[in-house]
Motif scaffolding. Structure first.
Motif, PDB file in Angstrom:
ATOM      1  N   LYS A  14      -1.742  -3.842   3.655  1.00 29.35           N
ATOM      2  CA  LYS A  14      -1.699  -2.382   3.684  1.00 29.35           C
ATOM      3  C   LYS A  14      -0.258  -1.907   3.818  1.00 29.35           C
ATOM      4  N   ALA A  15       0.057  -0.851   3.101  1.00 31.17           N
ATOM      5  CA  ALA A  15       1.380  -0.235   3.191  1.00 31.17           C
ATOM      6  C   ALA A  15       1.213   1.246   3.438  1.00 31.17           C
ATOM      7  N   GLY A  16       2.086   1.810   4.268  1.00 33.27           N
ATOM      8  CA  GLY A  16       2.018   3.239   4.536  1.00 33.27           C
ATOM      9  C   GLY A  16       3.401   3.821   4.735  1.00 33.27           C
ATOM     10  N   VAL A  17       3.571   5.074   4.349  1.00 38.26           N
ATOM     11  CA  VAL A  17       4.800   5.803   4.626  1.00 38.26           C
ATOM     12  C   VAL A  17       4.598   6.535   5.947  1.00 38.26           C
ATOM     13  N   VAL A  18       5.490   6.268   6.901  1.00 40.90           N
ATOM     14  CA  VAL A  18       5.341   6.787   8.262  1.00 40.90           C
ATOM     15  C   VAL A  18       6.494   7.720   8.595  1.00 40.90           C
ATOM     16  N   GLU A  19       6.163   8.851   9.186  1.00 39.33           N
ATOM     17  CA  GLU A  19       7.166   9.795   9.665  1.00 39.33           C
ATOM     18  C   GLU A  19       6.725  10.308  11.031  1.00 39.33           C
ATOM     19  N   ASP A  20       7.573  10.145  12.036  1.00 35.73           N
ATOM     20  CA  ASP A  20       7.263  10.574  13.405  1.00 35.73           C
ATOM     21  C   ASP A  20       5.927  10.020  13.894  1.00 35.73           C
ATOM     22  N   SER A  56       5.410  10.657  -5.193  1.00 40.88           N
ATOM     23  CA  SER A  56       6.649  11.354  -5.606  1.00 40.88           C
ATOM     24  C   SER A  56       7.809  11.071  -4.664  1.00 40.88           C
ATOM     25  N   LEU A  57       7.918   9.803  -4.256  1.00 41.86           N
ATOM     26  CA  LEU A  57       9.017   9.376  -3.401  1.00 41.86           C
ATOM     27  C   LEU A  57       9.817   8.299  -4.113  1.00 41.86           C
ATOM     28  N   SER A  58      11.083   8.143  -3.720  1.00 41.90           N
ATOM     29  CA  SER A  58      11.912   7.060  -4.239  1.00 41.90           C
ATOM     30  C   SER A  58      12.378   6.202  -3.067  1.00 41.90           C
ATOM     31  N   LYS A  59      12.973   5.076  -3.365  1.00 40.22           N
ATOM     32  CA  LYS A  59      13.451   4.211  -2.287  1.00 40.22           C
ATOM     33  C   LYS A  59      14.544   4.895  -1.470  1.00 40.22           C
ATOM     34  N   ASP A  60      15.234   5.870  -2.074  1.00 38.94           N
ATOM     35  CA  ASP A  60      16.272   6.602  -1.345  1.00 38.94           C
ATOM     36  C   ASP A  60      15.681   7.503  -0.255  1.00 38.94           C
ATOM     37  N   ASP A  61      14.386   7.794  -0.357  1.00 40.47           N
ATOM     38  CA  ASP A  61      13.706   8.599   0.667  1.00 40.47           C
ATOM     39  C   ASP A  61      13.288   7.767   1.873  1.00 40.47           C
ATOM     40  N   ILE A  62      13.422   6.446   1.737  1.00 43.11           N
ATOM     41  CA  ILE A  62      12.922   5.523   2.759  1.00 43.11           C
ATOM     42  C   ILE A  62      14.090   4.939   3.558  1.00 43.11           C
ATOM     43  N   ALA A  63      14.019   5.089   4.888  1.00 41.63           N
ATOM     44  CA  ALA A  63      15.109   4.601   5.746  1.00 41.63           C
ATOM     45  C   ALA A  63      14.983   3.127   6.080  1.00 41.63           C
ATOM     46  N   LYS A 300      -5.799   2.270  16.594  1.00 41.23           N
ATOM     47  CA  LYS A 300      -6.882   1.572  15.876  1.00 41.23           C
ATOM     48  C   LYS A 300      -6.336   0.833  14.647  1.00 41.23           C
ATOM     49  N   ASN A 301      -6.946   1.066  13.466  1.00 42.41           N
ATOM     50  CA  ASN A 301      -6.569   0.325  12.265  1.00 42.41           C
ATOM     51  C   ASN A 301      -5.176   0.676  11.738  1.00 42.41           C
ATOM     52  N   ASP A 302      -4.600   1.754  12.258  1.00 39.99           N
ATOM     53  CA  ASP A 302      -3.260   2.151  11.802  1.00 39.99           C
ATOM     54  C   ASP A 302      -2.150   1.524  12.635  1.00 39.99           C
ATOM     55  N   ALA A 303      -2.513   0.787  13.692  1.00 41.19           N
ATOM     56  CA  ALA A 303      -1.502   0.228  14.596  1.00 41.19           C
ATOM     57  C   ALA A 303      -0.535  -0.697  13.866  1.00 41.19           C
ATOM     58  N   GLY A 304      -1.047  -1.479  12.919  1.00 33.01           N
ATOM     59  CA  GLY A 304      -0.184  -2.416  12.201  1.00 33.01           C
ATOM     60  C   GLY A 304       0.876  -1.723  11.375  1.00 33.01           C
ATOM     61  N   ILE A 305       0.468  -0.696  10.624  1.00 30.45           N
ATOM     62  CA  ILE A 305       1.412   0.042   9.785  1.00 30.45           C
ATOM     63  C   ILE A 305       2.418   0.802  10.635  1.00 30.45           C
ATOM     64  N   VAL A 306       1.920   1.554  11.609  1.00 32.67           N
ATOM     65  CA  VAL A 306       2.808   2.350  12.454  1.00 32.67           C
ATOM     66  C   VAL A 306       3.750   1.441  13.245  1.00 32.67           C
ATOM     67  N   GLY A 307       3.201   0.366  13.817  1.00 33.77           N
ATOM     68  CA  GLY A 307       4.029  -0.553  14.594  1.00 33.77           C
ATOM     69  C   GLY A 307       5.089  -1.247  13.768  1.00 33.77           C
ATOM     70  N   ALA A 308       4.723  -1.647  12.549  1.00 31.93           N
ATOM     71  CA  ALA A 308       5.707  -2.286  11.664  1.00 31.93           C
ATOM     72  C   ALA A 308       6.856  -1.334  11.351  1.00 31.93           C
TER      73      ALA A 308
END
Length: 313
Positions: A14-20, A56-63, A300-308
């Motif tokens: 699973k992959a997710g874009v995380v903000e705050d 609609s994101l690019s790698k430049d949007d990712i820190a 819950k199931n989002d702990a892995g994505i958020v924690g990573a």
């Protein structure tokens, strides 16, 4: 700032874009048990590209990109030493993913560590700097946060809290050794304890419900709530095993918060309250030291994505 969190599992990635601490979007692919390690890392890179493109994101949007993986992970070197269900063997996953994506800020850690970090920063342990998370699943995973940072031991080989010995020479653990906490406090161990109770007490409500609805952790708690004495004894004994593990961690690390994860954490107060009582009564110096709070995981199931994602913040 936006980050990508990757949660590698035996069945899916699973992959997710995380903000705050919030997941803005996510995407999942199946894990291929037959694929080589390089092929798997390439599929992760493709997953990141697709996730960004579709939103609609690019790698430049990712820190940065954080990765949580099962198995033995050497955090500092960015290497997955070994994973029993996926073809990772001394795989330099960080460097490979840098090469495939062009993103430089990439880090990896064990998935239990990531879950603990996510719960500490954004979940049940939010506001604490010292936590221990116990994930009760097929095995027992642990993550330890000290002064806001993961404690992983020499070359990231530590924090394997499921393998502390609580019964010398006792039940055989999944690792082959005897008497480990995992052999008594994992969800797998609970299933075995339920099965044994059903065989011993075939006329109990627990045995009847298992025959009707199948074996699960939920059924034993449901039967306990309905007044079944057999289920009550199973739950009480199981939670004592979990409590023994928590007290051991509490005595060594004395965290502000002990976090319970895994499917069993869905029982909420049914497990939190008795475990809180057990820890409060048995931890060393409890009457003089600050109280340690026992809580159920919330991500819950989002702990892995958020924690990573927290690895690269």
């Amino acid at each position: 700032m936006k980050y990508v969190g990757i949660d590698i599992g035996g069945m899916s990635i699973k992959a997710g874009v995380v903000e705050d601490g919030s997941i803005l979007c996510k995407k999942t692919i199946e894990t291929s048990a037959q694929a080589s390690d390089v092929e798997i890392v390439k599929s992760i890179a493709d997953l990141i590209s697709a996730l960004l493109f579709e939103n609609s994101l690019s790698k430049d949007d990712i820190a940065g990109v954080g990765i949580g993986s099962p198995g033995s992970v050497y955090d500092e070197k960015g290497i997955i030493r070994y994973c029993c269900n996926i073809n990772f063997k001394n795989t330099p996953i960080v460097q490979l993913l840098r090469d495939f994506t062009g993103i430089k800020n990439i880090k990896v850690s064990n998935d239990a560590n990531c879950a603990a970090l996510g719960e500490t920063v954004y979940g049940a342990g939010k506001g604490a700097k010292n936590t221990v998370m116990l994930t009760l699943g097929t095995g027992v995973g642990t993550g330890i946060v000290v002064d806001g940072k993961l404690l992983t031991g020499n070359r990231s080989a530590g924090a394997e809290g499921g393998h502390i010995t609580i019964n010398f020479g006792g039940a055989t653990c999944g690792c082959g050794k005897k008497g480990h906490l995992e052999a008594y406090a994992s969800a797998t161990a609970l299933m075995n304890q339920i099965s044994d109770a059903c065989k011993k007490y075939p006329d109990s409500l627990l045995a009847k419900k298992v025959a009707e609805d199948g074996l699960s952790g939920k059924v034993v708690f449901d039967c306990k709530e309905q007044g079944d004495k057999v289920a009550e004894r199973v739950v009480k004994k199981y939670l004592k095993y979990v409590g023994i593990g928590l007290v051991n961690y509490a005595n060594i690390f004395y965290p502000e918060v002990l976090i319970i994860g895994g499917g069993i954490s869905n029982q909420g107060d049914n497990i939190v309250k008795p475990l809180q009582r057990y820890v409060s009564r048995n931890v060393y110096g409890a009457e003089y030291n600050p109280k340690i709070k026992v809580v159920a995981a919330t991500l819950k199931n989002d702990a892995g994505i958020v924690g990573a994602s927290c690895l690269v913040m």
